[in-house]
Design a protein around this motif. Sequence first.
Motif, PDB file in Angstrom:
ATOM      1  N   LEU A 223     -13.038  -9.462   0.566  1.00  0.00           N
ATOM      2  CA  LEU A 223     -11.914 -10.241   1.104  1.00  0.00           C
ATOM      3  C   LEU A 223     -10.701 -10.131   0.188  1.00  0.00           C
ATOM      4  CD1 LEU A 223     -10.715 -12.271   3.105  1.00  0.00           C
ATOM      5  CD2 LEU A 223     -11.800 -14.109   1.755  1.00  0.00           C
ATOM      6  N   ARG A 224     -10.943 -10.163  -1.099  1.00  0.00           N
ATOM      7  CA  ARG A 224      -9.838 -10.039  -2.071  1.00  0.00           C
ATOM      8  C   ARG A 224      -9.174  -8.675  -1.946  1.00  0.00           C
ATOM      9  NH1 ARG A 224      -9.904  -9.609  -8.294  1.00  0.00           N
ATOM     10  NH2 ARG A 224      -8.127 -10.891  -8.913  1.00  0.00           N
ATOM     11  N   ARG A 225      -9.990  -7.632  -1.812  1.00  0.00           N
ATOM     12  CA  ARG A 225      -9.437  -6.281  -1.695  1.00  0.00           C
ATOM     13  C   ARG A 225      -8.664  -6.126  -0.394  1.00  0.00           C
ATOM     14  NH1 ARG A 225     -13.791  -4.113  -2.314  1.00  0.00           N
ATOM     15  NH2 ARG A 225     -14.354  -3.493  -0.198  1.00  0.00           N
ATOM     16  N   HIS A 226      -9.190  -6.674   0.690  1.00  0.00           N
ATOM     17  CA  HIS A 226      -8.499  -6.584   1.991  1.00  0.00           C
ATOM     18  C   HIS A 226      -7.178  -7.351   1.945  1.00  0.00           C
ATOM     19  CE1 HIS A 226      -7.847  -6.508   6.317  1.00  0.00           C
ATOM     20  NE2 HIS A 226      -7.676  -7.830   6.279  1.00  0.00           N
ATOM     21  N   THR A 227      -7.176  -8.524   1.328  1.00  0.00           N
ATOM     22  CA  THR A 227      -5.933  -9.299   1.215  1.00  0.00           C
ATOM     23  C   THR A 227      -4.899  -8.537   0.400  1.00  0.00           C
ATOM     24  OG1 THR A 227      -7.224 -11.349   1.324  1.00  0.00           O
ATOM     25  CG2 THR A 227      -4.967 -11.520   0.511  1.00  0.00           C
ATOM     26  N   GLY A 228      -5.344  -7.896  -0.667  1.00  0.00           N
ATOM     27  CA  GLY A 228      -4.416  -7.097  -1.468  1.00  0.00           C
ATOM     28  C   GLY A 228      -3.794  -5.957  -0.688  1.00  0.00           C
ATOM     29  N   LYS A 229      -4.602  -5.279   0.132  1.00  0.00           N
ATOM     30  CA  LYS A 229      -4.062  -4.187   0.946  1.00  0.00           C
ATOM     31  C   LYS A 229      -3.052  -4.704   1.973  1.00  0.00           C
ATOM     32  CE  LYS A 229      -8.018  -1.029   0.559  1.00  0.00           C
ATOM     33  NZ  LYS A 229      -9.108  -0.329   1.284  1.00  0.00           N
ATOM     34  N   ARG A 230      -3.354  -5.840   2.563  1.00  0.00           N
ATOM     35  CA  ARG A 230      -2.430  -6.404   3.545  1.00  0.00           C
ATOM     36  C   ARG A 230      -1.107  -6.800   2.886  1.00  0.00           C
ATOM     37  NH1 ARG A 230      -0.733  -6.143   7.191  1.00  0.00           N
ATOM     38  NH2 ARG A 230      -0.487  -8.262   8.019  1.00  0.00           N
ATOM     39  N   ILE A 231      -1.178  -7.308   1.662  1.00  0.00           N
ATOM     40  CA  ILE A 231       0.051  -7.656   0.932  1.00  0.00           C
ATOM     41  C   ILE A 231       0.865  -6.399   0.660  1.00  0.00           C
ATOM     42  CG2 ILE A 231       0.930  -8.520  -1.281  1.00  0.00           C
ATOM     43  CD1 ILE A 231      -1.390 -10.531  -1.260  1.00  0.00           C
ATOM     44  N   ASP A 232       0.192  -5.317   0.241  1.00  0.00           N
ATOM     45  CA  ASP A 232       0.903  -4.055  -0.010  1.00  0.00           C
ATOM     46  C   ASP A 232       1.594  -3.550   1.253  1.00  0.00           C
ATOM     47  OD1 ASP A 232       0.083  -4.109  -2.637  1.00  0.00           O
ATOM     48  OD2 ASP A 232      -1.660  -2.816  -2.299  1.00  0.00           O
ATOM     49  N   GLU A 233       0.894  -3.634   2.375  1.00  0.00           N
ATOM     50  CA  GLU A 233       1.480  -3.163   3.633  1.00  0.00           C
ATOM     51  C   GLU A 233       2.658  -4.024   4.063  1.00  0.00           C
ATOM     52  OE1 GLU A 233      -1.749  -3.335   6.320  1.00  0.00           O
ATOM     53  OE2 GLU A 233      -2.858  -1.652   5.421  1.00  0.00           O
ATOM     54  N   ALA A 234       2.575  -5.333   3.833  1.00  0.00           N
ATOM     55  CA  ALA A 234       3.606  -6.248   4.321  1.00  0.00           C
ATOM     56  C   ALA A 234       4.834  -6.289   3.429  1.00  0.00           C
ATOM     57  CB  ALA A 234       3.018  -7.655   4.470  1.00  0.00           C
ATOM     58  N   VAL A 235       4.639  -6.202   2.129  1.00  0.00           N
ATOM     59  CA  VAL A 235       5.730  -6.487   1.188  1.00  0.00           C
ATOM     60  C   VAL A 235       6.383  -5.226   0.650  1.00  0.00           C
ATOM     61  CG1 VAL A 235       6.327  -7.681  -0.967  1.00  0.00           C
ATOM     62  CG2 VAL A 235       4.616  -8.652   0.552  1.00  0.00           C
ATOM     63  N   GLY A 236       5.621  -4.191   0.404  1.00  0.00           N
ATOM     64  CA  GLY A 236       6.194  -2.995  -0.201  1.00  0.00           C
ATOM     65  C   GLY A 236       5.825  -2.902  -1.666  1.00  0.00           C
ATOM     66  N   ASN A 237       6.104  -1.740  -2.254  1.00  0.00           N
ATOM     67  CA  ASN A 237       5.621  -1.451  -3.605  1.00  0.00           C
ATOM     68  C   ASN A 237       6.289  -2.272  -4.697  1.00  0.00           C
ATOM     69  OD1 ASN A 237       3.846   0.488  -2.647  1.00  0.00           O
ATOM     70  ND2 ASN A 237       5.391   2.110  -2.728  1.00  0.00           N
TER      71      ASN A 237
END
Length: 810
Positions: A223-237
Motif C-alpha cells: 500500500l505504501r509503494r502504491h501510494t508513492g507511485k500515485r503521488i509521483d503520477e499526480a504531482v510530478g518529479n
Amino acid sequence: MSQLLSGRNSPGCAGPTNFHSGIFGMPLLALVLTAFVTGIIAADYGPALPLPLLWPSALAAFWFPLRHTRAGLPLLLGLCVVLAWVQYQRQLTPPLSAHHVSRLANNYEHTIEGRIREIQRGDSLRIDLEAEHLFTGRSATPLSGRLRLFTGAGEADLRVGQRIRFRGRLRLPEPFGTPGEFNYPRYLANRKIFATVYVDRAERIVPLAENGSPTLNQRISALRRHTGKRIDEAVGNERSPLVRALVIGDRQLKPELRRQLSHSGLSHLFALSGLHLGLLGLFLYLIGNCLYRRSEILLLMAPPGRLLPLLLLPPLWFYLQLSGNALSTQRAFFMAVMAALLLFLGRRTRPLQTLMAVALLLLCGSPLVFFEPAWQLSMAGVAGILVFLPACQDRLAKFPRWCRRPCEMAATTLAATLATAPVILGHFHLLAPAGLLANLLAVPLIGFGAVPLGLAGALVDPLFPVFGTILYRLCGSFCEAALQSGELVTRVPWLAPRTLYLAPRQLLGTALLSLFLLLLPRPGPRRRLFLPLVLLLVPLLLLPARSPRTLTLTALSVGHGDALLLSCPERGHYLIDGGGFYGSSFDVGARLVAPALARLGVRSLEAVVLTHDHPDHRLGLVEILNHYPVKAFWSGLAFAELHGDLREPLLRRGIPHRTFEPGWTLLDRNETGSLALHTPCQRQTRVNDRSLALYLHRGQGGLLLTGDLELQGVIDLLENPPQGPVTLLQIPHHGSRHSEPWRLVAALQPEQVFASTGRYNKYGLPHDEVIAILREHDHALHHTGKDGTLRFRNDGDGWRLQRWQKGLFR
C-alpha cells in the motif's frame, strides 16, 4: 509507573526524609531517567561488565529490604545505572547463535537467501534483510539474523517482503576509529544488524517467486509503494518527494533538496513526527466525536473524552506502520498511548512527566536509541516546548485574542529551536537561524494545509482517483510555498546558515545557554539555577581556547589516506593533508576530519599543509578550508596549479597561500626547537615524489612526516636529511614496499614508526615485506588501518603512544 507519573508516594521512596520528592525537588521519575541515561553513557565509554546478570541481581537484593530507609533511593538509582549498563552491553554485543549470518564474515564469498525488510533508494540501493539460508553447492543451511546489503551501479525492481538471493563477501561493521565520527556499528546494532555485504551491481540480486498469502507488513508495504507511485503520477518529479515525505514518510530526498530544507530550518516538517501524528489524531478525534455522540450505547458506557482516545489508537498505529515507523513518530504514538490510558483510568499527570515516562520505556527496550539523532531531536524539541510554553501562555493570556495564536506559534517555534540547537550543532554542525522566522510561515502551510490535504488524498485516491490527484497536487503546492518561503528567509544576510564545528566545551556551553533561555520565563524556585548557569556559561563560551601543552602528533584514521594533526606548544595546531577516497561521494572532511578536530578541541589552525595533490590527501581539506578558521595554506604548487575546489575557499576567505623553494625551509625557531619543511622538485616524474616533508625538532627528539614519497623521493631526502634527531618517523606512502622505507629507518634510527593506512584497502598496505623488515630492525609498525587513530605525545622523555578506543585515547 502510575506512581512515578502521578508523583505519589511509592514503597521504594517513602521514608523519614520524604524521598518521594526526589533530590533537590526533582521528581522520582526524573531521577530514575537521569540514572538510566547515566548508565547508558557510562557503558558507552566504560568496559563490559563481567557476569552482567550478577550486578543488577545483587543490587536488587540489597535494595528490596532497604527500600523504606534512607539508603533506598541511592540503591534504586544505582540499580537503574547498572541495569542500563547491562542492557546496553547486551544490545550492542548480544549472544548470537551458531547459525547467525554474521559468523560468515570470513572474507570468502557466500550465496545467501533472505527476505527484504526495508529498502532505501538513491544513487544506489541499501537493503536490510532477514537472512534465511546459506547455499553451498546444492545444499541449503538455515541462517538467522539481519544483514545490510549495499549495491553499486544499476537498478533492481525489488519490494519489501520479497525473498532474494545474492553472492558476496560479508564484513563486520567497524568504525574508522576517529574522534567525533558517527558510530556506524552502534547504529546498526540498534537495528539488530551485525554484518554487511556489498554487491557491485544491483542486477546480480535475484528475486525469488513468492508462495502463500502476503503478511500484514507486506500488505502495508505494498500500500505504501502504491501510494508513492500515485503521488509521483499526480504531482510530478519536483514536488513529489516532499509530498511522499509528508504522506508516507518516504525521505528519499535529493541532496540539494535536503540542503535547502536544513539551511532553512524546515527539515523537521518533512520528517514525520508528533506534529503530523497529532494533527491526524485531532482530525480523527473531531470526526469520531461527531459519530460517537450519535451512539446512545457509547454515551451511556463512557463520555467520549474517556473512551474515544483508546478507539483512535488502532488507526494511529496503522499510520505509524504506513509512514515507515520513524523514531519521532514512535515517540508520539507512545505518548498518545499513555495519554489515552491515563484518560481512560481517570488519572491526571503533567505532560512533561508523560514524556519522561515514554523516554524511559523506550530506553529500557532499546538503550542504543539514546544515541540516535532523530530520537534526541524528538525528545529535546517536545521537552523544550513543554518547559517553555506554559510560562509564556500565562503572559500571552493578557494579549488580545487576534494576536494570541500567532504569538503562541512563535513561542512554540522558539522553544523547539532553542531545545534542538545543541543537538543539531553536535550531530550536523549546522546553525540555521532562518528557522525561527521560516517556521512561522511554513508551519501553518504544512500543518494546516499540506498534511490534511495529503492524508485526505491518500484516503480518497483508492475510491476517487481524480479527487485524489487534485488533493495531492494541492498538497504539493503548499509544500512548494513553504519551501520558497524558507528559501527567501535564508537570503537575509544575518539569517544565513552557518557550518560550525564546536569543541566539546563549546557544545556544553551552548546546551547550558539553551537551558537558561528555556527556564528564563518560568517563575518560582527554578530561578535559583540562573546564577550557577551564568557562571558556567562565561568560561565555556567566552574564554579563548588553550594552546597545546605538550607536543602531540595525531594520525587520524580516515581510510586509505593521510590526515595528520601536529599540535605544538607556543605554536598551535597544523593539519597535514585531509584524506579522501577516489571516486566516492563520502566526504572525509565533513564526516571525519572536521568532527575530529572539533572533538579534540581544535578551534583554529595555524596552517593547513597539502603535501601533494592526490585525492587521498586533498579531498578532505576542502571542508576544512571552507568552514574552519585557517591562518595559512602551505603547498608545493603555485596557486594556479591548485585544484579548483581548493582555490575557491582560499580566495573567498582570503586565506594566505604560501609556496616554498626546493630544499629545506626553516619556518620557525625558538629556544624550545624548530619547524622546517622540505620541498622536492615539483617537476618530478611521479607526483608522489613531489610530497612535502615536515620536520619538527624539540628537545632531544624530533619527528619527520614524509607524505607519499616513493623510492626516488626517499633517496633525495636522505641526501639532504633534516638537521637533528628523528625519534618518530612516518613510513611514506602508507607502508608501500616501493618506497623502501627501511632506508629511512636504517639512516635515521627512529624510536617509533607509524603509517596512515585504510582497513581492508585494496592495495594490501602496509605491505608484508615492509612489516617484516621493520620487525628485523626491532620496530613494530603502528598503522591507522589496524589501530584506528593514533596519538603520539612527547613530554620530554620520549614518545608515548595512545589509541582512540571507546571515546577516549587509551
